[in-house]
Design a protein around this motif. Sequence first.
Motif, short mmCIF file in Angstrom:
data_model
loop_
_atom_site.label_atom_id
_atom_site.label_comp_id
_atom_site.label_asym_id
_atom_site.label_seq_id
_atom_site.Cartn_x
_atom_site.Cartn_y
_atom_site.Cartn_z
N MET B 1 0.85 -1.21 0.00
CA MET B 1 0.00 0.00 0.00
C MET B 1 0.87 1.24 0.00
SD MET B 1 -2.69 1.37 2.88
CE MET B 1 -3.81 -0.01 2.75
N ARG B 2 0.45 2.23 -0.72
CA ARG B 2 1.17 3.50 -0.74
C ARG B 2 0.15 4.61 -0.51
NH1 ARG B 2 2.02 6.32 -5.33
NH2 ARG B 2 3.39 8.13 -5.18
N VAL B 3 0.47 5.51 0.41
CA VAL B 3 -0.47 6.56 0.80
C VAL B 3 0.08 7.93 0.40
CG1 VAL B 3 -1.61 7.70 2.75
CG2 VAL B 3 -1.35 5.21 2.73
N ILE B 4 -0.79 8.75 -0.13
CA ILE B 4 -0.42 10.13 -0.46
C ILE B 4 -1.06 11.05 0.58
CG2 ILE B 4 -0.79 12.01 -2.10
CD1 ILE B 4 -0.57 9.91 -4.32
N VAL B 5 -0.24 11.88 1.19
CA VAL B 5 -0.72 12.85 2.18
C VAL B 5 -0.65 14.24 1.55
CG1 VAL B 5 -0.34 13.85 4.47
CG2 VAL B 5 0.11 11.42 4.08
N ILE B 6 -1.77 14.92 1.51
CA ILE B 6 -1.80 16.27 0.96
C ILE B 6 -1.66 17.27 2.09
CG2 ILE B 6 -3.13 17.94 -0.38
CD1 ILE B 6 -4.59 15.61 -1.67
N GLY B 7 -0.55 17.99 2.09
CA GLY B 7 -0.30 18.98 3.12
C GLY B 7 0.82 18.56 4.05
N GLY B 8 1.92 19.32 4.03
CA GLY B 8 3.07 19.00 4.87
C GLY B 8 3.08 19.77 6.17
N GLY B 9 1.92 19.98 6.75
CA GLY B 9 1.85 20.62 8.06
C GLY B 9 2.13 19.61 9.16
N ILE B 10 1.94 20.04 10.38
CA ILE B 10 2.27 19.16 11.51
C ILE B 10 1.41 17.90 11.48
CG2 ILE B 10 0.65 20.31 13.11
CD1 ILE B 10 2.90 19.96 15.24
N GLY B 11 0.15 18.02 11.03
CA GLY B 11 -0.71 16.85 10.96
C GLY B 11 -0.32 15.92 9.83
N GLY B 12 -0.03 16.48 8.67
CA GLY B 12 0.34 15.66 7.52
C GLY B 12 1.64 14.91 7.74
N LEU B 13 2.63 15.61 8.29
CA LEU B 13 3.92 14.96 8.52
C LEU B 13 3.83 13.90 9.61
CD1 LEU B 13 6.39 18.00 8.30
CD2 LEU B 13 6.00 16.20 6.61
N THR B 14 3.05 14.18 10.64
CA THR B 14 2.88 13.18 11.69
C THR B 14 2.15 11.95 11.16
OG1 THR B 14 2.79 14.94 13.35
CG2 THR B 14 1.99 12.77 14.01
N ALA B 15 1.16 12.18 10.31
CA ALA B 15 0.45 11.05 9.70
C ALA B 15 1.40 10.21 8.86
CB ALA B 15 -0.70 11.57 8.84
N ALA B 16 2.29 10.90 8.11
CA ALA B 16 3.24 10.18 7.27
C ALA B 16 4.22 9.37 8.12
CB ALA B 16 3.99 11.16 6.38
N LEU B 17 4.69 9.95 9.22
CA LEU B 17 5.61 9.23 10.10
C LEU B 17 4.93 8.03 10.76
CD1 LEU B 17 7.44 12.23 11.82
CD2 LEU B 17 8.40 10.64 10.15
N LEU B 19 2.45 6.32 9.46
CA LEU B 19 2.33 5.30 8.41
C LEU B 19 3.65 4.58 8.21
CD1 LEU B 19 0.17 7.42 5.95
CD2 LEU B 19 -0.56 5.28 7.04
N HIS B 20 4.73 5.37 8.21
CA HIS B 20 6.06 4.78 8.05
C HIS B 20 6.35 3.80 9.18
CE1 HIS B 20 10.30 4.44 7.05
NE2 HIS B 20 10.59 4.76 8.29
N ALA B 21 5.99 4.19 10.41
CA ALA B 21 6.22 3.31 11.55
C ALA B 21 5.43 2.01 11.42
CB ALA B 21 5.84 4.03 12.85
N ALA B 22 4.29 2.09 10.72
CA ALA B 22 3.46 0.90 10.52
C ALA B 22 3.88 0.12 9.28
CB ALA B 22 1.99 1.31 10.40
N GLY B 23 4.95 0.56 8.63
CA GLY B 23 5.45 -0.15 7.45
C GLY B 23 4.74 0.21 6.17
N ILE B 24 4.06 1.33 6.16
CA ILE B 24 3.31 1.76 4.96
C ILE B 24 4.01 2.96 4.34
CG2 ILE B 24 1.11 2.66 4.10
CD1 ILE B 24 -0.21 1.24 6.53
N GLU B 25 4.28 2.87 3.06
CA GLU B 25 4.97 3.96 2.38
C GLU B 25 4.03 5.16 2.26
OE1 GLU B 25 7.03 5.10 -1.92
OE2 GLU B 25 6.21 3.08 -1.57
N ALA B 26 4.56 6.33 2.57
CA ALA B 26 3.76 7.55 2.48
C ALA B 26 4.55 8.63 1.78
CB ALA B 26 3.35 8.03 3.87
N GLU B 27 3.85 9.40 0.98
CA GLU B 27 4.48 10.51 0.29
C GLU B 27 3.68 11.77 0.58
OE1 GLU B 27 6.38 11.57 -4.07
OE2 GLU B 27 5.09 9.80 -3.83
N VAL B 28 4.41 12.82 1.01
CA VAL B 28 3.75 14.06 1.41
C VAL B 28 3.87 15.09 0.29
CG1 VAL B 28 3.72 15.94 3.10
CG2 VAL B 28 4.30 13.62 3.83
N PHE B 29 2.76 15.69 -0.06
CA PHE B 29 2.76 16.77 -1.06
C PHE B 29 2.42 18.08 -0.37
CE2 PHE B 29 2.19 13.05 -3.60
CZ PHE B 29 2.88 13.32 -4.77
#
Lengths: 51, 226
Positions: B1-17, B19-29
């Motif tokens: 699974m690959r997740v796209i996060v829209i918005g690199g604010g504190i919420g978006g970056l925390t969500a991406a981290l 996901l990463h901790a759960a082994g899910i690839e995330a890309e922040v835009f």
Amino acid sequence: MQLAENRAPDGFDDVTAIISRAELEEIAASYKRMAGSDKETLNTRASLSVG
Amino acid sequence: MRVIVIGGGIGGLTAALSLHAAGIEAEVFEAVPDLKPLGVGINLLPHAVRELTELGLGDALAGISIATEKLMYAKRFGQEIWASPVAWRRAISSPSTPCTASGSVRTSPSRPQGRAVRPTRGRRDCQLRRRQRHGRCRGRGGRHPFSGPQTQLFPCEGPPKWNNRVLWRGVPDAAPYLDERTMVVAGHQDQKFVCYPIRRSHDAKLNGAPRRRGSCWPTVAMVQSR
């Protein structure tokens, strides 16, 4: 804060004259419980971000 | 699974981290090309500090913030109503929390090593920005969050509810107050003043000018009914 405003809109010298210590402690404790930010809940629950 | 996060604010970056901790690839835009300080601070609530610590950011957070020791509620005249120690709460100063033009808080441009968060560059970023220009896609924060992806993804939800309150923020350079680690909330349900220190002078500069030793920058917020 709103309770203090309602009971003493012009201020007070001692808050316990308008809100008892027991009432203050209960309000603070219930707010923390409702928000989940009391120390025991916060430090013992599982993380929301790391499984 | 690959997740796209829209918005690199504190919420978006925390969500991406997370996901990463759960082994899910995330890309922040993130649409904003440059990270610039806006001159505000933010007080992280206990839940947020707990999660950032779990993500391995506790030491980094401690280095750029002031731990709030006490939370004090007061009348609008300043008389203390209630004060209690707080756990897991921190205030961060503005130089480390750049903001977008629309007002959402963003985290530091320096990202943790080894994380899967990628900067927004290249073709995809251009596509996102082009969509923004045409009003088809925007970030998740800002003044009109539902004009963005939420509107496209959930058109039946309608506009967000508003409680008719307006918030102002400011960061004055001021003398220390109380123990320099207390957050003060004063007022009542229709008018509220919030103040907390976010940085001390001896470890900070603003616009290149060293601050008076011992002073701190409280950030001030006012909520008023309209």
